[in-house]
Write an enzyme that holds these catalytic residues in place. Structure first.
Site, PDB file in Angstrom:
ATOM      1  N   ASN A  50       0.844  -1.202   0.000  1.00  0.00           N
ATOM      2  CA  ASN A  50       0.000   0.000   0.000  1.00  0.00           C
ATOM      3  C   ASN A  50       0.877   1.249   0.000  1.00  0.00           C
ATOM      4  O   ASN A  50       1.966   1.287   0.585  1.00  0.00           O
ATOM      5  CB  ASN A  50      -1.033  -0.008   1.133  1.00  0.00           C
ATOM      6  CG  ASN A  50      -0.474  -0.198   2.524  1.00  0.00           C
ATOM      7  OD1 ASN A  50       0.629  -0.715   2.686  1.00  0.00           O
ATOM      8  ND2 ASN A  50      -1.222   0.209   3.525  1.00  0.00           N
ATOM      9  N   GLU A  52       0.187   5.161   0.698  1.00  0.00           N
ATOM     10  CA  GLU A  52      -0.797   6.159   1.127  1.00  0.00           C
ATOM     11  C   GLU A  52      -0.408   7.542   0.642  1.00  0.00           C
ATOM     12  O   GLU A  52       0.659   7.761   0.063  1.00  0.00           O
ATOM     13  CB  GLU A  52      -0.936   6.087   2.656  1.00  0.00           C
ATOM     14  CG  GLU A  52      -1.506   4.737   3.078  1.00  0.00           C
ATOM     15  CD  GLU A  52      -1.776   4.615   4.568  1.00  0.00           C
ATOM     16  OE1 GLU A  52      -1.339   5.481   5.358  1.00  0.00           O
ATOM     17  OE2 GLU A  52      -2.445   3.623   4.936  1.00  0.00           O
ATOM     18  N   ASN A  53      -1.339   8.482   0.869  1.00  0.00           N
ATOM     19  CA  ASN A  53      -1.138   9.842   0.373  1.00  0.00           C
ATOM     20  C   ASN A  53      -1.738  10.815   1.379  1.00  0.00           C
ATOM     21  O   ASN A  53      -2.759  10.502   2.014  1.00  0.00           O
ATOM     22  CB  ASN A  53      -1.830   9.979  -0.991  1.00  0.00           C
ATOM     23  CG  ASN A  53      -1.417  11.236  -1.720  1.00  0.00           C
ATOM     24  OD1 ASN A  53      -1.891  12.330  -1.420  1.00  0.00           O
ATOM     25  ND2 ASN A  53      -0.518  11.090  -2.660  1.00  0.00           N
ATOM     26  N   ALA A  54      -1.135  11.994   1.496  1.00  0.00           N
ATOM     27  CA  ALA A  54      -1.660  13.020   2.404  1.00  0.00           C
ATOM     28  C   ALA A  54      -3.094  13.389   2.041  1.00  0.00           C
ATOM     29  O   ALA A  54      -3.886  13.748   2.916  1.00  0.00           O
ATOM     30  CB  ALA A  54      -0.762  14.254   2.368  1.00  0.00           C
ATOM     31  N   TYR A  56      -5.929  11.638   1.554  1.00  0.00           N
ATOM     32  CA  TYR A  56      -6.207  10.241   1.913  1.00  0.00           C
ATOM     33  C   TYR A  56      -6.825   9.369   0.814  1.00  0.00           C
ATOM     34  O   TYR A  56      -6.397   8.234   0.616  1.00  0.00           O
ATOM     35  CB  TYR A  56      -7.099  10.174   3.157  1.00  0.00           C
ATOM     36  CG  TYR A  56      -6.458  10.639   4.444  1.00  0.00           C
ATOM     37  CD1 TYR A  56      -5.120  11.033   4.503  1.00  0.00           C
ATOM     38  CD2 TYR A  56      -7.204  10.686   5.610  1.00  0.00           C
ATOM     39  CE1 TYR A  56      -4.551  11.476   5.691  1.00  0.00           C
ATOM     40  CE2 TYR A  56      -6.630  11.118   6.809  1.00  0.00           C
ATOM     41  CZ  TYR A  56      -5.305  11.513   6.839  1.00  0.00           C
ATOM     42  OH  TYR A  56      -4.736  11.924   8.009  1.00  0.00           O
ATOM     43  N   GLU A  63      -3.067  -4.736  -3.078  1.00  0.00           N
ATOM     44  CA  GLU A  63      -3.571  -5.629  -4.126  1.00  0.00           C
ATOM     45  C   GLU A  63      -3.580  -4.920  -5.479  1.00  0.00           C
ATOM     46  O   GLU A  63      -3.257  -5.522  -6.510  1.00  0.00           O
ATOM     47  CB  GLU A  63      -4.991  -6.099  -3.802  1.00  0.00           C
ATOM     48  CG  GLU A  63      -5.079  -6.957  -2.560  1.00  0.00           C
ATOM     49  CD  GLU A  63      -5.309  -6.149  -1.291  1.00  0.00           C
ATOM     50  OE1 GLU A  63      -4.862  -4.995  -1.229  1.00  0.00           O
ATOM     51  OE2 GLU A  63      -5.926  -6.687  -0.370  1.00  0.00           O
ATOM     52  N   CYS A 101     -10.844  -3.606  -3.949  1.00  0.00           N
ATOM     53  CA  CYS A 101      -9.824  -4.561  -4.430  1.00  0.00           C
ATOM     54  C   CYS A 101     -10.450  -5.888  -4.827  1.00  0.00           C
ATOM     55  O   CYS A 101      -9.947  -6.553  -5.737  1.00  0.00           O
ATOM     56  CB  CYS A 101      -8.741  -4.747  -3.385  1.00  0.00           C
ATOM     57  SG  CYS A 101      -7.608  -3.342  -3.355  1.00  0.00           S
TER      58      CYS A 101
HETATM   59  N1  THU Z   1      -5.179  -1.838   2.636  1.00  0.00           N
HETATM   60  C1  THU Z   1      -4.587  -2.572   1.634  1.00  0.00           C
HETATM   61  O1  THU Z   1      -3.605  -2.124   1.014  1.00  0.00           O
HETATM   62  N2  THU Z   1      -5.086  -3.778   1.347  1.00  0.00           N
HETATM   63  C2  THU Z   1      -6.025  -4.428   2.095  1.00  0.00           C
HETATM   64  O2  THU Z   1      -6.295  -5.590   1.840  1.00  0.00           O
HETATM   65  C3  THU Z   1      -6.713  -3.710   3.190  1.00  0.00           C
HETATM   66  C4  THU Z   1      -6.347  -2.286   3.343  1.00  0.00           C
HETATM   67  C5  THU Z   1      -4.576  -0.566   3.006  1.00  0.00           C
HETATM   68  C6  THU Z   1      -5.295   0.681   2.630  1.00  0.00           C
HETATM   69  C7  THU Z   1      -4.733   1.663   3.626  1.00  0.00           C
HETATM   70  O3  THU Z   1      -3.474   2.137   3.151  1.00  0.00           O
HETATM   71  C8  THU Z   1      -4.476   0.828   4.860  1.00  0.00           C
HETATM   72  O4  THU Z   1      -4.444  -0.515   4.423  1.00  0.00           O
HETATM   73  C9  THU Z   1      -5.534   0.984   5.937  1.00  0.00           C
HETATM   74  O5  THU Z   1      -6.806   0.875   5.404  1.00  0.00           O
END
Ligand code: THU
Length: 145
Positions: A50, A52-54, A56, A63, A101
């Site tokens: 994953n 993330e970004n500021a 959100y 995935e 996903c």
């Molecule tokens: N997240 C995933 O990358 N895959 C998952 O299967 C569940 C959630 C990430 C999204 C976000 O960056 C963080 O987990 C919390 O939700």
């Protein structure tokens, strides 16, 4: 169509790749690092984490990153997926693909495709794509098979 069986060796390779990817996760906001690994129809494994970004909602799931790597490598058939996250510890829920996903996986996987969950020390439940996303919409609805 012959049914796909995930071997122990393939499962271990998915686990290793997803755990390695989880360590690269960029998750400073949720502090919930996730790694994912996809096995393609050529026996290759593609991983993602994953990001993330500021802002959100612009964050990317592990995935989605793994599927993008698979497509970039030239495959559009996913045979199995394994997701590694912090879930499954101290009675917490195992990390599972989010709804978005599940739909992304639906594009490239058969209904019987196994989706496995794990954390950094243990393996969790195994489901099929159709169990996680029943009665779904996919390419065949648009005449793309
Ligand atoms: N997240 C995933 O990358 N895959 C998952 O299967 C569940 C959630 C990430 C999204 C976000 O960056 C963080 O987990 C919390 O939700």
């Amino acid at each position: 169509m012959s049914r796909f069986t995930l071997t122990e060796t393939q499962q271990q390779a998915l686990l290793d790749a997803a755990r390695h990817a989880q360590r690269q996760a960029y998750a400073p906001y949720s502090r919930y690092p996730v790694g994912a690994a996809v096995l393609d129809d050529q026996g290759r494994i593609h991983a993602g984490c994953n990001v993330e970004n500021a802002a959100y909602p612009e964050g990317l799931c592990a995935e989605a990153a793994a599927l993008a790597a698979m497509v970039l490598a030239g495959s559009i058939r996913a045979m199995a997926v394994l997701v590694v996250g912090p879930g499954g510890k101290n009675n917490s829920a195992w990390t599972m693909p989010c709804g978005g996903c599940r739909q992304k996986l639906r594009e490239f996987g058969a209904p019987s495709m196994p989706i496995l969950s794990a954390n950094d020390t243990a393996q969790g439940p195994r489901h099929t794509l159709s169990a996680l996303l029943p009665e779904s919409f996919g390419p065949e609805h648009l005449g793309n098979t």
